[in-house]
Design a protein around this motif. Structure first.
Motif, PDB file in Angstrom:
ATOM      1  N   TYR A  30      69.500  33.833 -24.065  1.00 52.63           N
ATOM      2  CA  TYR A  30      70.745  34.597 -24.168  1.00 52.63           C
ATOM      3  C   TYR A  30      71.842  33.770 -24.838  1.00 52.63           C
ATOM      4  O   TYR A  30      72.633  34.291 -25.637  1.00 52.63           O
ATOM      5  CB  TYR A  30      71.197  35.047 -22.781  1.00 52.63           C
ATOM      6  N   VAL A  31      71.909  32.486 -24.500  1.00 50.34           N
ATOM      7  CA  VAL A  31      72.893  31.615 -25.160  1.00 50.34           C
ATOM      8  C   VAL A  31      72.611  31.539 -26.654  1.00 50.34           C
ATOM      9  O   VAL A  31      73.532  31.632 -27.491  1.00 50.34           O
ATOM     10  CB  VAL A  31      72.871  30.208 -24.525  1.00 50.34           C
ATOM     11  N   ALA A  32      71.344  31.399 -26.998  1.00 47.42           N
ATOM     12  CA  ALA A  32      70.983  31.285 -28.414  1.00 47.42           C
ATOM     13  C   ALA A  32      71.342  32.559 -29.177  1.00 47.42           C
ATOM     14  O   ALA A  32      71.894  32.496 -30.286  1.00 47.42           O
ATOM     15  CB  ALA A  32      69.486  30.985 -28.542  1.00 47.42           C
ATOM     16  N   GLU A  33      71.034  33.720 -28.624  1.00 43.13           N
ATOM     17  CA  GLU A  33      71.344  34.945 -29.362  1.00 43.13           C
ATOM     18  C   GLU A  33      72.848  35.153 -29.504  1.00 43.13           C
ATOM     19  O   GLU A  33      73.338  35.561 -30.563  1.00 43.13           O
ATOM     20  CB  GLU A  33      70.731  36.161 -28.672  1.00 43.13           C
ATOM     21  N   ALA A  34      73.603  34.861 -28.410  1.00 45.36           N
ATOM     22  CA  ALA A  34      75.056  35.010 -28.505  1.00 45.36           C
ATOM     23  C   ALA A  34      75.622  34.078 -29.572  1.00 45.36           C
ATOM     24  O   ALA A  34      76.525  34.461 -30.336  1.00 45.36           O
ATOM     25  CB  ALA A  34      75.691  34.734 -27.143  1.00 45.36           C
ATOM     26  N   GLN A  35      75.112  32.859 -29.658  1.00 46.47           N
ATOM     27  CA  GLN A  35      75.596  31.926 -30.676  1.00 46.47           C
ATOM     28  C   GLN A  35      75.199  32.373 -32.079  1.00 46.47           C
ATOM     29  O   GLN A  35      75.962  32.191 -33.029  1.00 46.47           O
ATOM     30  CB  GLN A  35      75.056  30.526 -30.383  1.00 46.47           C
ATOM     31  N   VAL A  36      74.020  32.975 -32.212  1.00 46.81           N
ATOM     32  CA  VAL A  36      73.631  33.508 -33.518  1.00 46.81           C
ATOM     33  C   VAL A  36      74.575  34.619 -33.939  1.00 46.81           C
ATOM     34  O   VAL A  36      75.039  34.676 -35.080  1.00 46.81           O
ATOM     35  CB  VAL A  36      72.169  34.003 -33.477  1.00 46.81           C
ATOM     36  N   GLN A  37      74.881  35.506 -33.023  1.00 44.51           N
ATOM     37  CA  GLN A  37      75.777  36.616 -33.345  1.00 44.51           C
ATOM     38  C   GLN A  37      77.190  36.132 -33.640  1.00 44.51           C
ATOM     39  O   GLN A  37      77.935  36.782 -34.372  1.00 44.51           O
ATOM     40  CB  GLN A  37      75.807  37.611 -32.176  1.00 44.51           C
ATOM     41  N   LEU A  38      77.579  34.998 -33.064  1.00 42.41           N
ATOM     42  CA  LEU A  38      78.902  34.420 -33.323  1.00 42.41           C
ATOM     43  C   LEU A  38      78.876  33.435 -34.490  1.00 42.41           C
ATOM     44  O   LEU A  38      79.842  32.679 -34.678  1.00 42.41           O
ATOM     45  CB  LEU A  38      79.407  33.711 -32.062  1.00 42.41           C
ATOM     46  N   ASP A  39      77.769  33.427 -35.259  1.00 37.40           N
ATOM     47  CA  ASP A  39      77.625  32.572 -36.434  1.00 37.40           C
ATOM     48  C   ASP A  39      77.681  31.090 -36.061  1.00 37.40           C
ATOM     49  O   ASP A  39      78.297  30.270 -36.742  1.00 37.40           O
ATOM     50  CB  ASP A  39      78.700  32.890 -37.478  1.00 37.40           C
ATOM     51  N   LYS A  40      77.033  30.761 -34.935  1.00 38.62           N
ATOM     52  CA  LYS A  40      76.886  29.370 -34.513  1.00 38.62           C
ATOM     53  C   LYS A  40      75.396  29.033 -34.452  1.00 38.62           C
ATOM     54  O   LYS A  40      74.878  28.582 -33.432  1.00 38.62           O
ATOM     55  CB  LYS A  40      77.537  29.143 -33.145  1.00 38.62           C
ATOM     56  N   ILE A  41      74.741  29.234 -35.598  1.00 36.28           N
ATOM     57  CA  ILE A  41      73.291  29.081 -35.636  1.00 36.28           C
ATOM     58  C   ILE A  41      72.851  27.642 -35.348  1.00 36.28           C
ATOM     59  O   ILE A  41      71.865  27.432 -34.629  1.00 36.28           O
ATOM     60  CB  ILE A  41      72.746  29.569 -36.987  1.00 36.28           C
ATOM     61  N   PRO A  42      73.525  26.611 -35.864  1.00 35.03           N
ATOM     62  CA  PRO A  42      73.091  25.239 -35.524  1.00 35.03           C
ATOM     63  C   PRO A  42      73.101  24.974 -34.026  1.00 35.03           C
ATOM     64  O   PRO A  42      72.219  24.281 -33.502  1.00 35.03           O
ATOM     65  CB  PRO A  42      74.093  24.357 -36.270  1.00 35.03           C
ATOM     66  N   ASP A  43      74.087  25.521 -33.309  1.00 32.33           N
ATOM     67  CA  ASP A  43      74.122  25.319 -31.855  1.00 32.33           C
ATOM     68  C   ASP A  43      72.991  26.065 -31.158  1.00 32.33           C
ATOM     69  O   ASP A  43      72.469  25.613 -30.135  1.00 32.33           O
ATOM     70  CB  ASP A  43      75.465  25.791 -31.298  1.00 32.33           C
ATOM     71  N   SER A  44      72.620  27.213 -31.709  1.00 35.10           N
ATOM     72  CA  SER A  44      71.569  28.000 -31.061  1.00 35.10           C
ATOM     73  C   SER A  44      70.205  27.331 -31.167  1.00 35.10           C
ATOM     74  O   SER A  44      69.350  27.522 -30.295  1.00 35.10           O
ATOM     75  CB  SER A  44      71.505  29.394 -31.689  1.00 35.10           C
ATOM     76  N   ILE A  45      69.986  26.553 -32.219  1.00 38.63           N
ATOM     77  CA  ILE A  45      68.683  25.910 -32.397  1.00 38.63           C
ATOM     78  C   ILE A  45      68.382  24.942 -31.251  1.00 38.63           C
ATOM     79  O   ILE A  45      67.235  24.798 -30.821  1.00 38.63           O
ATOM     80  CB  ILE A  45      68.634  25.197 -33.765  1.00 38.63           C
ATOM     81  N   GLY A  46      69.420  24.305 -30.715  1.00 42.88           N
ATOM     82  CA  GLY A  46      69.209  23.395 -29.589  1.00 42.88           C
ATOM     83  C   GLY A  46      68.696  24.105 -28.344  1.00 42.88           C
ATOM     84  O   GLY A  46      67.953  23.519 -27.541  1.00 42.88           O
ATOM     85  N   HIS A  47      69.079  25.369 -28.143  1.00 44.74           N
ATOM     86  CA  HIS A  47      68.615  26.121 -26.977  1.00 44.74           C
ATOM     87  C   HIS A  47      67.252  26.759 -27.199  1.00 44.74           C
ATOM     88  O   HIS A  47      66.661  27.270 -26.243  1.00 44.74           O
ATOM     89  CB  HIS A  47      69.633  27.215 -26.632  1.00 44.74           C
ATOM     90  N   LEU A  48      66.763  26.752 -28.423  1.00 46.51           N
ATOM     91  CA  LEU A  48      65.470  27.356 -28.728  1.00 46.51           C
ATOM     92  C   LEU A  48      64.354  26.332 -28.839  1.00 46.51           C
ATOM     93  O   LEU A  48      63.288  26.629 -29.361  1.00 46.51           O
ATOM     94  CB  LEU A  48      65.567  28.155 -30.041  1.00 46.51           C
ATOM     95  N   ASN A  49      64.589  25.147 -28.357  1.00 46.07           N
ATOM     96  CA  ASN A  49      63.580  24.097 -28.385  1.00 46.07           C
ATOM     97  C   ASN A  49      62.445  24.445 -27.414  1.00 46.07           C
ATOM     98  O   ASN A  49      62.684  24.611 -26.206  1.00 46.07           O
ATOM     99  CB  ASN A  49      64.203  22.761 -27.998  1.00 46.07           C
ATOM    100  N   PRO A  50      61.200  24.575 -27.870  1.00 42.47           N
ATOM    101  CA  PRO A  50      60.096  24.924 -26.956  1.00 42.47           C
ATOM    102  C   PRO A  50      59.866  23.896 -25.862  1.00 42.47           C
ATOM    103  O   PRO A  50      59.296  24.232 -24.814  1.00 42.47           O
ATOM    104  CB  PRO A  50      58.883  25.019 -27.890  1.00 42.47           C
ATOM    105  N   ASP A  51      60.297  22.662 -26.073  1.00 44.77           N
ATOM    106  CA  ASP A  51      60.103  21.645 -25.046  1.00 44.77           C
ATOM    107  C   ASP A  51      60.947  21.911 -23.802  1.00 44.77           C
ATOM    108  O   ASP A  51      60.679  21.342 -22.730  1.00 44.77           O
ATOM    109  CB  ASP A  51      60.449  20.263 -25.609  1.00 44.77           C
ATOM    110  N   LEU A  52      61.970  22.762 -23.928  1.00 46.38           N
ATOM    111  CA  LEU A  52      62.787  23.111 -22.764  1.00 46.38           C
ATOM    112  C   LEU A  52      62.050  24.018 -21.792  1.00 46.38           C
ATOM    113  O   LEU A  52      62.449  24.145 -20.633  1.00 46.38           O
ATOM    114  CB  LEU A  52      64.081  23.798 -23.218  1.00 46.38           C
ATOM    115  N   VAL A  53      60.988  24.652 -22.258  1.00 47.26           N
ATOM    116  CA  VAL A  53      60.241  25.599 -21.420  1.00 47.26           C
ATOM    117  C   VAL A  53      59.209  24.820 -20.618  1.00 47.26           C
ATOM    118  O   VAL A  53      58.147  24.449 -21.120  1.00 47.26           O
ATOM    119  CB  VAL A  53      59.556  26.686 -22.283  1.00 47.26           C
ATOM    120  N   THR A  54      59.515  24.566 -19.363  1.00 46.08           N
ATOM    121  CA  THR A  54      58.592  23.861 -18.468  1.00 46.08           C
ATOM    122  C   THR A  54      58.172  24.699 -17.274  1.00 46.08           C
ATOM    123  O   THR A  54      57.208  24.366 -16.592  1.00 46.08           O
ATOM    124  CB  THR A  54      59.247  22.568 -17.957  1.00 46.08           C
ATOM    125  N   ASP A  55      58.892  25.790 -17.012  1.00 47.36           N
ATOM    126  CA  ASP A  55      58.577  26.628 -15.853  1.00 47.36           C
ATOM    127  C   ASP A  55      59.145  28.016 -16.110  1.00 47.36           C
ATOM    128  O   ASP A  55      60.284  28.156 -16.576  1.00 47.36           O
ATOM    129  CB  ASP A  55      59.186  26.031 -14.579  1.00 47.36           C
TER     130      ASP A  55
END
Length: 697
Positions: free
Chosen positions: A540-565
């Motif tokens: 949700y953070v990533a999509e909101a940042q994409v819609q607000l034209d903050k794509i570089p910030d959204s890439i940090g939240h889309l890191n697959p390594d963050l998915v552990t559970d």
């Protein structure tokens, strides 16, 4: 649970010496009236008291005894008339603080009983609290006051106070100076000594105290002590309806659902109504509905709840068959709104959000202060707007993505559609109750406002606090959530996470991206997040940042390594008592826990960790494509396609990523912005309301 409450009836006052002096003839009339009242000869009792009232017209006790006898003679139907008479006898409760006012104790007790049956529990408690200040001189009435206080504490979901009152009662009247067989003053000489001694003995009161203790322990979910108390009760009392329902409730809370059903089936159901006017068939079917909810048999549970609603209506019709005036014990017998609450939650899990919304919108008129109920209403709106994402994978939706093409060769251009899952604004006013996302946003705001202050905000206001150091303090009951038990600190924290996740999703659907970003970031800061909530929080953070034209910030939240559970169960925060209860379980209990599913009550996608990472990689590919980093986009897209069924917009992405010839379409990736949200609508549904007292498990 049904229990014995024969003491919760208006109390007749015995003739006590007062000015002017009581003559022998008047004493005989008083004893005669008392015998007639106990033998249920209410007409003769009224006549006797009428004679006595002629001789003692200024005696308030005789007047109120006559009012009680007339009320019983009417079949407990003239409630308003009886209430007006009691108000004429009473004084201001705030002035009830001395022994001279003991004559008014019976008036206040009778008023408290009336308010209890009318389900005005707080008003009844305020009267009994005044009586409790002068409890010792009341003798036998004191025990009835204490039992009614315990019942009221349970009805208002205060089990700690109820346990304290039971301990005081045992210490004072069973082991203390009053003794077990203390009777009332000036009782008749013949025929009453044996009756009083049997009714007031330890053996007569102990089962009632034990039943109340079990109800308190069930509400506190203290399974170890409850098991011990149940064994003690079963050794001294036969399997009555109250005991059967208590035992079934106990097994239900332990997770032994099959055993709970067997216990309910062992009740012969010989009677339809209890002595307090409650419908046993309604209680039975409602309990079955709650049990089948946790067995994941939601349609069968909804069937039983419909039967419970029908039995409740039948009971009300039978109570009103005698005319407009209904007996006192039937005034508060309706469980309509509690059943609607249960039915709404059950229908929501059955995939019928509109029907669930209709049930819950009626229940919220009574339980406006329950934040859980407002969240369930919002979830009905969310599910009615978009039940799942399966339709996006259909062939029709895939064909809508690419409308056509123009040109040929290297000059060929694709004509893209508007994408999938686009929000259509509602034509109704958001404040009008309807299953729309606008009304869902309003419900979520109400739920958030009803919660206590966020501890994260409180910590910012007082950074230098030593409260978090040292030994943890017990969790206090912070807020009520009728018709269920009060919510404690960890329950409020879990509920806040669910509300924030639903708020972020709703704001994204309503194109309020700034508020969606605020809710999603606040969600990720919460300490009691489940794995699934943390996962969708990053999306949700990533999509909101994409819609607000903050794509570089959204890439940090889309890191697959963050998915552990991606577990849907919140982290366990058990008290020491709960840990002790778990250690006390035997092999059979552990086997029962392993057989009963502990997973989410509602299926959601992705089902496993590999698919969750694949979804994250696909969204990361879309973000890189929007930045023009086509090599990275193709890499992540290729990896994600191995573990996930591609959504419709995945058909567009390979066309817009540069191929071997180096061609690319710069305007294509605009349709990928809806991918993040559309795959994860928020579903965090709760179990039905579950009472531990009377009508449900």
């Amino acid at each position: 649970m049904a229990d014995s409450r024969s003491e919760d009836t208006p109390e007749v006052v015995e003739s006590l010496p007062s000015l002017p002096t009581v003559t022998e003839h008047q004493r005989e009339l008083g004893c005669q009236a008392l015998r007639e009242f106990e033998n249920q000869q209410f007409g003769q009792c009224v006549s006797t008291l009428h004679k006595l009232l002629k001789e003692r017209s200024s005696d308030v006790k005789v007047s109120q005894n006559k009012a009680v006898a007339e009320f019983y003679h009417s079949g407990l139907k003239n409630v308003e008339e009886f209430r007006k008479k009691l108000n004429c006898f009473s004084i201001n409760p705030d002035a009830f603080d001395s022994l001279e006012d003991m004559d008014h104790a019976f008036v206040y007790y009778n008023q408290a009983v009336l308010l209890y049956h009318l389900r005005q529990y707080r008003a009844s408690l305020s009267l009994l609290d005044k009586l409790f200040q002068c409890i010792e001189p009341l003798e036998l009435l004191a025990r009835k006051v204490l039992l009614l206080l315990v019942e009221l504490y349970l009805c208002t979901f205060q089990p700690e106070k109820a346990m304290g009152m039971l301990s005081y009662m045992e210490k004072t009247y069973f082991n203390g100076k009053h003794g077990a067989g203390q009777g009332t003053p000036e009782k008749p000489e013949k025929g009453k000594d044996h009756k009083d001694s049997s009714e007031n003995s330890v053996e007569a009161w102990r089962p009632r105290i034990s039943v109340y203790k079990i109800r308190c322990l069930i509400m506190l979910k203290s399974m170890k002590m409850c098991k011990r108390e149940l064994k003690s009760l079963l050794n001294t009392q036969t399997m009555s309806t109250s005991v059967i329902y208590l035992k079934s409730n106990f097994e239900y809370l332990r997770g032994n659902l099959r055993k709970a059903i067997r216990m309910l089936g062992s009740d012969p159901q010989a009677q339809v109504f209890t002595n307090t006017g409650e419908s046993l068939p309604m209680m039975y079917f409602n309990n079955l509905g709650c049990i089948h909810f946790h067995l994941r048999k939601h349609h069968l549970g909804a069937f039983y709840l419909r039967r419970a609603v029908q039995e409740n209506e039948n009971a009300l019709k039978d109570a009103a068959a005698g005319g407009q005036n209904r007996p006192l014990h039937t005034r508060g017998m309706s469980r309509h709104y509690e059943l609607l609450y249960n039915m709404g939650i059950q229908l929501l899990h059955c995939g019928r959000p509109q029907a669930a919304f209709d049930c819950l919108i009626e229940a919220v008129q009574v339980y406006q202060v329950n934040p859980r109920l407002w969240l369930r209403l919002a979830e009905c709106c969310i599910q009615a707007n978009r039940e799942n994402n399966d339709e996006d994978r259909s062939l029709e939706k895939r064909l809508e993505v690419i409308q056509g093409s123009v040109g040929s060769g290297v000059h060929r251009k694709l004509i893209l559609g508007c994408g999938v899952g686009k929000f259509k604004p509602s034509s109704t006013t958001p404040s009008m109750p309807s299953a729309t996302l606008e009304f869902a946003s309003l419900c979520l705001r109400n739920a958030m406002l009803l919660l206590p202050e966020d501890p994260l905000l409180a910590d910012k206001a007082t950074p230098s606090s030593d409260d978090h150091e040292g030994r943890p303090t017990p969790e206090p009951v912070l807020m009520s959530a009728p018709p269920g038990n009060p919510m404690k600190a960890t329950e409020i924290a879990h509920l806040r996470c669910s509300i924030l996740a639903a708020s972020a999703y709703t704001c994204l659907c309503l194109n309020d991206h700034l508020m969606a970003l605020h809710h999603a970031e606040n969600l990720l800061k919460q300490p009691h997040l489940s794995g699934a909530q943390r996962y969708i929080g990053h999306l949700y953070v990533a999509e909101a940042q994409v819609q607000l034209d903050k794509i570089p910030d959204s890439i940090g939240h889309l890191n697959p390594d963050l998915v552990t559970d991606i577990g849907t169960c919140p982290p366990e925060h058990k008290s020491e008592q709960e840990k002790t209860d778990k250690n006390d379980k035997g092999e059979k209990d552990l086997l029962a826990d392993s057989t009963e599913a502990k997973s989410s009550l509602y299926p959601w996608f992705p089902k496993d960790l590999s698919r969750a990472k694949a979804v994250m990689q696909y969204n990361l590919a879309a973000a890189h494509a929007m930045r023009g980093e086509y090599d990275k986009a193709m890499t992540h897209l290729t990896e994600s396609s191995r573990n996930i069924g591609a959504p419709p917009s995945a058909d567009v992405l390979p066309e817009t990523v540069p191929g071997p010839d180096g061609g690319a379409e710069e305007d294509g990736p605009a349709c990928h912005q809806g991918t993040l949200r559309s795959r994860h609508p928020q579903q965090n549904l709760d179990h039905p309301y579950s009472r531990s007292c009377h009508s449900t498990i």
